[in-house]
Design a protein around this motif. Structure first.
Motif, mmCIF file in Angstrom:
data_model
loop_
_atom_site.group_PDB
_atom_site.id
_atom_site.type_symbol
_atom_site.label_atom_id
_atom_site.label_comp_id
_atom_site.label_asym_id
_atom_site.label_seq_id
_atom_site.Cartn_x
_atom_site.Cartn_y
_atom_site.Cartn_z
ATOM 1 N N CYS A 129 0.983 -1.256 0.097
ATOM 2 C CA CYS A 129 0.166 -0.063 -0.074
ATOM 3 C C CYS A 129 1.013 1.055 -0.036
ATOM 4 C CB CYS A 129 -0.679 0.120 1.201
ATOM 5 S SG CYS A 129 -1.920 1.460 1.349
ATOM 6 N N ALA A 130 0.544 2.170 -0.903
ATOM 7 C CA ALA A 130 1.291 3.500 -1.132
ATOM 8 C C ALA A 130 1.150 4.366 0.056
ATOM 9 C CB ALA A 130 1.205 3.983 -2.414
ATOM 10 N N ALA A 131 2.020 5.111 0.154
ATOM 11 C CA ALA A 131 1.544 6.307 1.091
ATOM 12 C C ALA A 131 0.710 7.409 0.356
ATOM 13 C CB ALA A 131 3.007 6.946 1.623
ATOM 14 N N HIS A 132 -0.017 8.331 1.223
ATOM 15 C CA HIS A 132 -0.672 9.433 0.487
ATOM 16 C C HIS A 132 0.205 10.186 -0.480
ATOM 17 C CE1 HIS A 132 -4.187 8.346 2.343
ATOM 18 N NE2 HIS A 132 -3.936 8.799 3.629
ATOM 19 N N CYS B 50 -6.400 7.003 7.274
ATOM 20 C CA CYS B 50 -5.842 5.837 5.853
ATOM 21 C C CYS B 50 -7.243 5.678 4.890
ATOM 22 C CB CYS B 50 -5.643 4.508 6.793
ATOM 23 S SG CYS B 50 -6.936 4.036 7.919
ATOM 24 N N GLY B 51 -8.260 6.146 5.411
ATOM 25 C CA GLY B 51 -9.433 6.004 4.155
ATOM 26 C C GLY B 51 -10.330 4.831 3.836
ATOM 27 N N GLY B 52 -9.722 3.790 4.468
ATOM 28 C CA GLY B 52 -10.614 2.611 4.467
ATOM 29 C C GLY B 52 -11.459 2.224 5.545
ATOM 30 N N LYS B 53 -11.937 1.023 5.473
ATOM 31 C CA LYS B 53 -12.914 0.828 6.670
ATOM 32 C C LYS B 53 -12.074 0.658 8.019
ATOM 33 C CE LYS B 53 -16.931 -2.339 7.099
ATOM 34 N NZ LYS B 53 -17.942 -1.447 6.605
ATOM 35 N N GLU B 54 -10.898 0.512 7.905
ATOM 36 C CA GLU B 54 -10.128 0.316 9.057
ATOM 37 C C GLU B 54 -9.813 1.742 9.754
ATOM 38 O OE1 GLU B 54 -7.252 0.937 5.621
ATOM 39 O OE2 GLU B 54 -9.258 -0.290 5.990
ATOM 40 N N THR C 263 -2.533 -3.918 10.544
ATOM 41 C CA THR C 263 -4.027 -3.509 10.216
ATOM 42 C C THR C 263 -4.510 -4.174 9.177
ATOM 43 O OG1 THR C 263 -5.527 -1.763 10.222
ATOM 44 C CG2 THR C 263 -3.521 -1.772 8.621
ATOM 45 N N GLY C 264 -5.767 -4.397 9.257
ATOM 46 C CA GLY C 264 -6.743 -4.876 8.250
ATOM 47 C C GLY C 264 -6.891 -3.958 7.132
ATOM 48 N N SER C 265 -7.333 -4.525 6.178
ATOM 49 C CA SER C 265 -7.666 -3.279 5.057
ATOM 50 C C SER C 265 -9.024 -3.935 4.276
ATOM 51 C CB SER C 265 -6.552 -3.543 3.826
ATOM 52 O OG SER C 265 -5.152 -3.298 4.327
ATOM 53 N N ALA C 266 -9.770 -3.004 4.215
ATOM 54 C CA ALA C 266 -11.242 -2.823 3.216
ATOM 55 C C ALA C 266 -11.625 -1.457 2.843
ATOM 56 C CB ALA C 266 -12.238 -3.700 4.178
ATOM 57 N N SER D 60 -17.751 -5.243 3.031
ATOM 58 C CA SER D 60 -18.384 -5.786 4.527
ATOM 59 C C SER D 60 -17.369 -5.712 5.484
ATOM 60 C CB SER D 60 -18.652 -7.320 4.037
ATOM 61 O OG SER D 60 -17.735 -8.122 3.722
ATOM 62 N N ASP D 61 -17.992 -5.847 6.726
ATOM 63 C CA ASP D 61 -17.134 -6.298 7.910
ATOM 64 C C ASP D 61 -16.346 -7.613 8.016
ATOM 65 O OD1 ASP D 61 -18.246 -3.728 8.866
ATOM 66 O OD2 ASP D 61 -19.605 -4.698 10.353
ATOM 67 N N ALA D 62 -17.056 -8.441 7.454
ATOM 68 C CA ALA D 62 -16.335 -9.822 7.207
ATOM 69 C C ALA D 62 -14.998 -9.773 6.411
ATOM 70 C CB ALA D 62 -17.372 -10.766 6.608
ATOM 71 N N LEU D 63 -15.100 -9.065 5.525
ATOM 72 C CA LEU D 63 -13.999 -8.597 4.830
ATOM 73 C C LEU D 63 -12.736 -8.176 5.350
ATOM 74 C CD1 LEU D 63 -12.874 -9.300 1.603
ATOM 75 C CD2 LEU D 63 -13.338 -6.959 1.165
ATOM 76 N N LEU D 64 -13.266 -7.282 6.226
ATOM 77 C CA LEU D 64 -11.954 -6.600 7.235
ATOM 78 C C LEU D 64 -11.644 -7.557 8.028
ATOM 79 C CD1 LEU D 64 -10.439 -3.964 7.810
ATOM 80 C CD2 LEU D 64 -12.273 -3.395 9.332
#
Length: 518
Positions: A148-151, A267-271, A227-230, A235-239
């Motif tokens: 995953c790249a930095a901003h 970080c922008g994602g579900k996490e 950390t997880g990524s989604a 869905s929560d299950a994916l994270l």
């Protein structure tokens, strides 16, 4: 190096400027000039003259590294990628201080201080440098199950003066003015970053973790942050599944302790801001516990307090081994433009995270509440890592005093990569002071005990046999108290624990009755 202070200390240790001149082997004119130069002028001394001064300092048990700022570990003017690929030189021979044995999740560590997860702990050479510079528990920067790249754009900005008092209870994300110079930056001003949890490919970070773990010194611990990524719309299950995946990788890489980073706010994602989603966070912890990996988990959270914090701690404690608090506080960075404030990170209203002294008050509150909840709920096996706002060595003791097991820093290490050495020196000074204080208390106890025995012998009379019995029983009483006192001797002076003459007499009388039956 603060050459002015070092020369003053050397003059004090030698007794006069003339004796210092003789030791340094310089002329009277030279030593007079050195002692009256400004710090800026002293920094321009020839390298061989600086080495002579350093050598003289070591002969007087002065540590030159305590008077200098360590080399920078990150260049805020360069991109994340350029910094990561830049190889640091091997650390010079740095001093080691006394061991402050600290039990932490089954590990006996040299001290309760280290470096928290950040870009400063993202490469082998940076971690290695910090481990040689006073950091005994280091958390490797957060990794993912995929690269995953930095901003894009600037990722790090310094406040040019202390940030205003922050109130995270307000619904609106506060604005903080940045644009300070790294050369004049001090951790009490605050620092704002927006990296977004970049991560190398798993095969690379796994190999790097294995390598640097082998390179840690005895009595040190390397923690791995994950950390997880989604995406937000997934869905929560994916994270949850992704958290499980990255933790399996961590176990394969040899991590004994894993930090679950649930506290990044940019970080922008579900996490993103996961600590504010207690239901999902609890589910993640439960699923990880069911995996039965040979891992102990530390849950890293952002700033929350009151019932929200109490519920999070009580609900997740059965599934984790500790808590780390707090991460950076979400802010919007702005710079002073020609006519008005302008976005500091490229676009308006982009969240970033502020660290350093401006968030210390919030971190102390959060850690204090976790420690209180730990005591109330009898969570004896739960560890507490404090971070957020550590700017001086004294701040480390402040967090330990309110219940932290460990203390970690980041912003202070940006300012001075030798900050860990200063912390170790401070802990040494505190330990020596406490030991000296405890010795004085012990001597006072001996005096009170001796007076108590003599006074009791006069009161009871009965000849030599009774006097001998009182002395024998009195010695047992003193030795029992002394053993108990010595177990916590390093805590220093605790006068209320030193019995008075009357209290010693009462203890001896009770023991005498048990022996003689009268």
């Amino acid at each position: 190096m603060k050459m002015v202070e070092l020369l003053r200390q050397l003059k004090r240790h030698h007794g006069s400027a003339e004796r210092l001149r003789i030791r340094l082997g310089v002329t009277e004119r030279t030593i007079h000039a050195w002692l009256h130069k400004s710090e800026e002028d002293l920094q321009r001394l020839q390298a061989d003259h600086i080495e002579i001064i350093k050598k003289a300092a070591r002969e007087k048990n002065l540590v030159p590294e305590l008077f200098e700022v360590g080399p920078p570990l990150w260049d805020e003017r360069l991109s994340y990628e350029a910094n990561v690929e830049f190889a640091l030189s091997e650390p010079t021979s740095l001093p080691r201080f006394r061991t402050h044995k600290t039990d932490f999740l089954g590990h006996t560590l040299n001290s309760p201080f280290g470096a928290s997860a950040s870009v400063l702990t993202s490469t082998i050479d940076r971690i290695r440098y910090l481990s040689r510079a006073g950091c005994d528990v280091i958390t490797m920067s957060t990794v993912r199950s995929h690269p995953c790249a930095a901003h894009p754009g600037l990722n790090l900005q310094f406040c040019d003066k202390s940030a205003p008092l922050l109130n995270p209870r307000h619904n609106k994300t506060p604005q903080v003015v940045v644009g300070g110079d790294s050369r004049t930056f001090r951790p009490e001003f605050g620092m704002v970053n927006r990296f977004g949890i970049p991560s190398k490919p798993p095969e690379r970070w796994m190999a790097e973790f294995e390598a640097v773990k082998r390179d840690m010194l005895s009595g040190q611990l390397l923690i791995l942050s994950v950390t997880g990524s989604a995406r937000k719309d997934e869905s929560d299950a994916l994270l949850i599944d992704d958290f499980i995946s990255v933790c399996r990788m961590a176990a394969k890489a040899g991590a004994d302790v894993v930090e679950i980073n649930a506290s990044c706010n940019h970080c922008g994602g579900k996490e993103d801001g996961l600590y504010r989603n207690p239901k999902l966070l609890l589910s993640i912890c439960q699923h990880l516990a069911r995996e039965r990996l040979e891992i102990k988990y530390i849950l890293k959270i952002g700033y929350i307090t009151g019932r929200e914090l109490e519920a999070l701690v009580c609900e997740t404690a059965p599934y984790v081994s500790g808590f780390c608090a707090i991460n950076t506080l979400p802010v919007i960075g702005v710079t002073q433009g020609q006519h008005e404030f302008e976005p500091a990170f490229g676009r308006a209203n982009l969240k970033a995270g502020i660290s350093g002294k401006p968030i210390q008050r919030l971190a102390l509150t959060c850690i204090g509440e976790i420690a209180h909840r730990k005591a109330v709920e009898k969570l004896d096996n739960i560890a507490i890592i404090a971070c957020g706002g550590v700017a001086t060595p004294g701040d480390v003791k402040g967090f330990l005093d309110i219940g932290a097991t460990m203390v970690q820093a980041t912003t202070a290490l940006y300012s001075d990569s030798h900050f860990g050495l200063k912390v170790q020196h401070y802990l040494d000074s505190e330990l020596r002071h406490n030991e000296e204080s405890a010795d004085r208390e012990l001597e006072e106890a001996r005096i009170q005990w001796s007076r108590g025995v003599q006074d009791l012998q006069r009161e009871m009379g009965g000849g030599e046999s009774v006097a001998a019995s009182i002395e024998r029983v009195g010695l047992q009483v003193f030795l029992e108290w002394n053993a108990s006192y010595n177990r916590t001797k390093a805590l220093g002076a605790r006068r209320p624990l030193v019995p008075t003459m009357s209290e010693f007499k009462d203890k001896i009388k009770i023991r005498m009755r048990a022996v003689t039956g009268r």
